[in-house]
Design a protein around this motif. Structure first.
Motif, PDB file in Angstrom:
ATOM      1  N   PHE A 218       0.851  -1.194   0.000  1.00 57.24           N
ATOM      2  CA  PHE A 218       0.000   0.000   0.000  1.00 57.24           C
ATOM      3  C   PHE A 218       0.882   1.239   0.000  1.00 57.24           C
ATOM      4  CE2 PHE A 218      -1.843   3.545   2.310  1.00 57.24           C
ATOM      5  CZ  PHE A 218      -3.077   3.690   1.698  1.00 57.24           C
ATOM      6  N   GLN A 220       0.013   5.682  -0.321  1.00 61.64           N
ATOM      7  CA  GLN A 220      -1.043   6.670  -0.547  1.00 61.64           C
ATOM      8  C   GLN A 220      -1.097   7.025  -2.032  1.00 61.64           C
ATOM      9  OE1 GLN A 220      -3.058   7.614   1.845  1.00 61.64           O
ATOM     10  NE2 GLN A 220      -1.969   7.040   3.704  1.00 61.64           N
ATOM     11  N   TYR A 230       1.617  14.280   6.063  1.00 60.51           N
ATOM     12  CA  TYR A 230       2.730  13.724   6.854  1.00 60.51           C
ATOM     13  C   TYR A 230       3.525  14.850   7.520  1.00 60.51           C
ATOM     14  CZ  TYR A 230       2.176   9.093   4.637  1.00 60.51           C
ATOM     15  OH  TYR A 230       1.725   7.875   4.202  1.00 60.51           O
ATOM     16  N   CYS A 245      -1.623   0.772  12.567  1.00 60.22           N
ATOM     17  CA  CYS A 245      -1.958   0.615  11.139  1.00 60.22           C
ATOM     18  C   CYS A 245      -0.886   1.320  10.312  1.00 60.22           C
ATOM     19  CB  CYS A 245      -3.348   1.145  10.820  1.00 60.22           C
ATOM     20  SG  CYS A 245      -4.650   0.312  11.716  1.00 60.22           S
ATOM     21  N   GLY A 247       1.168   0.330   7.902  1.00 61.43           N
ATOM     22  CA  GLY A 247       1.441   0.014   6.497  1.00 61.43           C
ATOM     23  C   GLY A 247       2.919  -0.291   6.308  1.00 61.43           C
ATOM     24  N   SER A 250       5.320   4.284   6.281  1.00 59.36           N
ATOM     25  CA  SER A 250       5.452   5.594   5.643  1.00 59.36           C
ATOM     26  C   SER A 250       5.466   6.721   6.679  1.00 59.36           C
ATOM     27  CB  SER A 250       4.305   5.847   4.662  1.00 59.36           C
ATOM     28  OG  SER A 250       4.019   4.683   3.956  1.00 59.36           O
ATOM     29  N   GLU A 266       1.322  -3.191  12.484  1.00 59.84           N
ATOM     30  CA  GLU A 266       0.640  -3.433  11.208  1.00 59.84           C
ATOM     31  C   GLU A 266       0.323  -4.925  11.112  1.00 59.84           C
ATOM     32  OE1 GLU A 266      -0.420  -1.876   8.248  1.00 59.84           O
ATOM     33  OE2 GLU A 266      -0.765  -3.954   7.641  1.00 59.84           O
ATOM     34  N   LYS A 267      -0.854  -5.255  10.596  1.00 63.63           N
ATOM     35  CA  LYS A 267      -1.231  -6.687  10.590  1.00 63.63           C
ATOM     36  C   LYS A 267      -0.717  -7.447   9.368  1.00 63.63           C
ATOM     37  CE  LYS A 267      -5.815  -6.628   8.537  1.00 63.63           C
ATOM     38  NZ  LYS A 267      -7.229  -6.862   8.703  1.00 63.63           N
ATOM     39  N   ASP A 293      -2.261  -7.669  14.969  1.00 64.19           N
ATOM     40  CA  ASP A 293      -3.543  -6.988  14.825  1.00 64.19           C
ATOM     41  C   ASP A 293      -3.595  -5.898  15.899  1.00 64.19           C
ATOM     42  OD1 ASP A 293      -6.458  -6.414  15.095  1.00 64.19           O
ATOM     43  OD2 ASP A 293      -6.556  -7.963  13.546  1.00 64.19           O
ATOM     44  N   ALA A 294      -4.117  -4.733  15.527  1.00 62.44           N
ATOM     45  CA  ALA A 294      -4.169  -3.610  16.476  1.00 62.44           C
ATOM     46  C   ALA A 294      -4.850  -4.024  17.781  1.00 62.44           C
ATOM     47  CB  ALA A 294      -4.908  -2.440  15.835  1.00 62.44           C
ATOM     48  N   ASP A 311      -4.175   5.428  11.594  1.00 62.63           N
ATOM     49  CA  ASP A 311      -4.475   5.604  10.157  1.00 62.63           C
ATOM     50  C   ASP A 311      -5.108   4.312   9.644  1.00 62.63           C
ATOM     51  OD1 ASP A 311      -4.609   6.361   7.531  1.00 62.63           O
ATOM     52  OD2 ASP A 311      -2.466   6.205   7.135  1.00 62.63           O
TER      53      ASP A 311
HETATM   54  C1  LIG Z   1      -4.870   3.333   5.192  1.00 59.22           C
HETATM   55  S1  LIG Z   1      -3.539   2.193   5.345  1.00 59.22           S
HETATM   56  C2  LIG Z   1      -2.364   3.258   6.112  1.00 59.22           C
HETATM   57  C3  LIG Z   1      -0.932   2.880   5.936  1.00 59.22           C
HETATM   58  C4  LIG Z   1       0.098   3.925   6.342  1.00 59.22           C
HETATM   59  N1  LIG Z   1      -0.220   4.591   7.576  1.00 59.22           N
HETATM   60  C5  LIG Z   1       0.340   4.923   5.229  1.00 59.22           C
HETATM   61  O1  LIG Z   1       0.155   6.143   5.422  1.00 59.22           O
HETATM   62  O2  LIG Z   1       0.748   4.505   4.138  1.00 59.22           O
HETATM   63  C6  LIG Z   1      -4.158   1.172   6.622  1.00 59.22           C
HETATM   64  C7  LIG Z   1      -3.236   0.034   7.058  1.00 59.22           C
HETATM   65  O3  LIG Z   1      -3.819  -0.590   8.200  1.00 59.22           O
HETATM   66  C8  LIG Z   1      -3.578  -1.979   8.162  1.00 59.22           C
HETATM   67  N2  LIG Z   1      -4.597  -2.593   9.024  1.00 59.22           N
HETATM   68  C9  LIG Z   1      -5.915  -2.766   8.759  1.00 59.22           C
HETATM   69  N3  LIG Z   1      -6.553  -3.316   9.808  1.00 59.22           N
HETATM   70  C10 LIG Z   1      -5.609  -3.496  10.781  1.00 59.22           C
HETATM   71  C11 LIG Z   1      -5.640  -4.039  12.098  1.00 59.22           C
HETATM   72  N4  LIG Z   1      -6.774  -4.512  12.614  1.00 59.22           N
HETATM   73  N5  LIG Z   1      -4.500  -4.083  12.798  1.00 59.22           N
HETATM   74  C12 LIG Z   1      -3.343  -3.615  12.283  1.00 59.22           C
HETATM   75  N6  LIG Z   1      -3.234  -3.099  11.027  1.00 59.22           N
HETATM   76  C13 LIG Z   1      -4.357  -3.030  10.288  1.00 59.22           C
HETATM   77  C14 LIG Z   1      -3.698  -2.306   6.686  1.00 59.22           C
HETATM   78  O4  LIG Z   1      -3.012  -3.517   6.397  1.00 59.22           O
HETATM   79  C15 LIG Z   1      -3.044  -1.076   6.046  1.00 59.22           C
HETATM   80  O5  LIG Z   1      -1.668  -1.273   5.848  1.00 59.22           O
END
Ligand SMILES: C[S@@+](CC[C@H](N)C(=O)[O-])C[C@H]1O[C@@H](n2cnc3c(N)ncnc32)[C@H](O)[C@@H]1O
Length: 380
Positions: A218, A220, A230, A245, A247, A250, A266-267, A293-294, A311
Motif C-alpha cells: 500500500f 497513498q 505527513y 496501522c 502500512g 510511511s 501493522e497486521k 492486529d491492532a 491511520d
Molecule cells: C490506510 S492504510 C495506512 C498505511 C500507512 N499509515 C500509510 O500512510 O501509508 C491502513 C493500514 O492498516 C492496516 N490494518 C488494517 N486493519 C488493521 C488491524 N486490525 N491491525 C493492524 N493493522 C491493520 C492495513 O493492512 C493497512 O496497511
C-alpha cells in the motif's frame, strides 16, 4: 450509513447550481472513476466541505477542504481487463467495463505506458469476473511523484506467463514490471508474485525519506496530498510514538527524526517486511515494526506512549481498540482517516480526549472522497 451518505451526495450534486465545468474526459458520465468533473474545482471543495461536515455533525466541523492537484494526481490505477475491454467499472454497474485509453486523473507517465500496453492487450485473453473464466484480470499502473518512476503489474488467473510479447514490448518503458497470480473467486488486483520481470519495486522520496514500493504494498495514491499531511503529523508527534496501522512504515519513518522512538504496528506481514526494508534503506535506528492486529497489540500495551497515530482502513477501528486507546494515557492522538463517518464514530469512543483541531485534504479530486486529519488532546 453508506446508503444515506450516497443519497446525500446525489442530492447535493442535483442541487449544484454552479456555472459548471467542461469535463476533460470523454468518458465522464459513463466511467465510474470520477463523479465531479462537471463541477468547477472550487465548487467541488465547497461540496466536499458540506459532505464532511454532514458526516461529522455533532462532533466537529471543518472550515475548508485544502486543495490539491485536481487532475493527474493518482499514483495508482487498477484497470480491469474483461469483456474485450481494459478500463474501469461503468458508473453504478459492477458488471460492465468502460474501455479506457487515457485517464485524466492518472499521472502522465502511466498514461503514456497505458498507450503502449493497449495494442498488446487486444490480443490477450481477459478474465470474465462474472463467470470466473479467462487469464488477465488487471493491469495495475503505479507511479511515484517525486522520483518519476513507473510500475506495471499484470494480475493473472493462471500461474503461467502468457504475456511474453507484451512484457518484451514495454520493457524499456517501465521501471518495474511484475506478473502476479490472483486465482481465487475474490476480485483482487494483488496476489502472489510469479515473476518480477524487471526490478519488482519503485522508490518514492518524501523530503529525503526513501520508500521502496513493491507490487502488493500500500502507498497513498495522492503523493502530494499525503506529503502535506505527513508534514503536519511530524509537527504534532512528540516523544515515544505508537503508529497503529503503519502500512509500509510511511508515517513512522517520516516522523522518526522528530520523535524519541516510533513503534509501528501493522497486521500485514508483507507490509511489515517492507517497513523494515524501508527502515534499513533510510538507516533509521529509532523505529521498530511489529506484525500484529491492532486489537491484540493495544490489549497488552502499557501506557508508555506520548503520541498515538491512527491511520486505519475505511472501516475504522474496532470499538474495543478505541476503548483501550482511550485508557492508554497518551497526551495526544493524531487520527488520519479517509472516512469521515468512521472517524466520527471512533472519536466518540475517546472520552478522555478533546478534538483540538481537524483538517480536511482533497486527496481524491473529482470524487466525493476526502482525507481527514484530527488532533486530539488528553483532558486529564
Ligand atoms: C490506510 S492504510 C495506512 C498505511 C500507512 N499509515 C500509510 O500512510 O501509508 C491502513 C493500514 O492498516 C492496516 N490494518 C488494517 N486493519 C488493521 C488491524 N486490525 N491491525 C493492524 N493493522 C491493520 C492495513 O493492512 C493497512 O496497511
Amino acid at each position: 450509513m453508506k446508503k444515506r451518505q450516497h443519497i446525500y451526495i446525489n442530492r447535493l450534486m442535483d442541487a449544484y447550481r454552479g456555472e459548471g465545468a467542461v469535463p476533460p474526459c470523454p468518458l465522464f458520465g459513463s466511467c465510474g472513476g470520477c463523479l465531479f468533473q462537471h463541477i468547477r474545482y472550487k465548487d467541488q471543495l465547497a461540496l466536499k466541505k458540506e459532505i464532511v461536515n454532514d458526516a461529522l455533525r455533532g462532533v466537529a466541523a471543518v472550515d475548508q477542504v485544502h486543495p490539491s492537484e485536481p487532475y493527474r494526481y493518482r499514483g495508482r490505477m487498477d484497470l480491469v481487463v474483461a469483456f474485450g475491454k481494459c478500463g474501469l467499472r461503468r458508473r453504478g454497474n459492477y458488471r460492465a467495463v468502460v474501455d479506457v485509453t487515457a485517464c485524466s486523473i492518472m499521472k502522465e507517465k502511466s498514461n503514456s505506458l497505458l498507450g503502449k500496453i493497449r495494442p498488446f492487450i487486444e490480443k490477450i485473453e481477459g478474465y470474465d469476473y462474472l463467470r470466473h473464466r479467462g487469464y488477465l484480470r488487471y493491469v495495475v499502473l503505479r507511479e511515484t511523484s517525486y522520483t518519476g518512476r513507473v510500475m506495471a503489474n499484470f494480475v493473472v488467473a493462471e500461474r503461467e506467463n502468457r504475456l511474453a510479447a507484451l512484457l518484451d514490448g514495454i520493457a524499456a518503458d517501465a521501471d518495474s514490471i511484475s506478473l502476479i497470480y490472483s486465482g481465487g473467486l475474490a476480485d483482487l488486483s494483488y496476489g502472489d508474485i510469479i515473476e518480477n520481470v524487471r526490478a519488482g519495486y519503485i522508490e518514492e522520496d518524501f523530503d529525503g525519506i526513501r520508500y521502496r514500493i513493491t507490487p502488493n504494498s500500500f502507498f497513498q495514491s495522492n503523493a502530494e496530498a499525503a506529503l502535506r499531511i505527513y508534514r503536519r503529523i511530524r509537527e504534532e508527534a512528540r516523544g515515544r510514538v505508537l503508529d497503529l496501522c503503519a502500512g509500509v512504515g510511511s508515517i513512522s519513518l517520516f516522523i522518526a527524526e522528530a520523535s524519541e522512538h516510533v513503534t509501528g504496528v501493522e497486521k500485514s506481514t508483507e507490509a511489515v517486511e517492507n517497513a523494515n526494508m524501508n527502515k534499513e534503506l533510510n538507516r533509521i535506528g529509532n523505529a521498530d515494526f511489529i506484525c500484529s492486529d491492532a486489537k491484540d497489540f493495544v490489549r497488552d500495551a502499557g501506557g508508555n506512549y506520548e503520541t498515538i497515530i491512527l491511520d486505519p482502513p475505511r472501516s475504522g477501528l474496532q470499538r474495543s481498540v478505541m476503548e483501550h486507546i482511550d485508557r492508554m494515557g497518551a497526551g495526544k492522538i493524531i487520527y488520519m482517516s479517509c472516512n469521515p463517518a468512521s472517524f466520527r464514530d471512533d472519536v466518540q469512543f475517546l472520552q478522555r480526549y478533546t478534538l483540538e483541531s481537524i483538517e480536511a485534504y482533497d486527496m481524491f479530486g473529482q470524487t466525493p472522497h476526502v482525507e481527514l486529519l484530527g488532533v486530539l488532546k488528553r483532558k486529564i
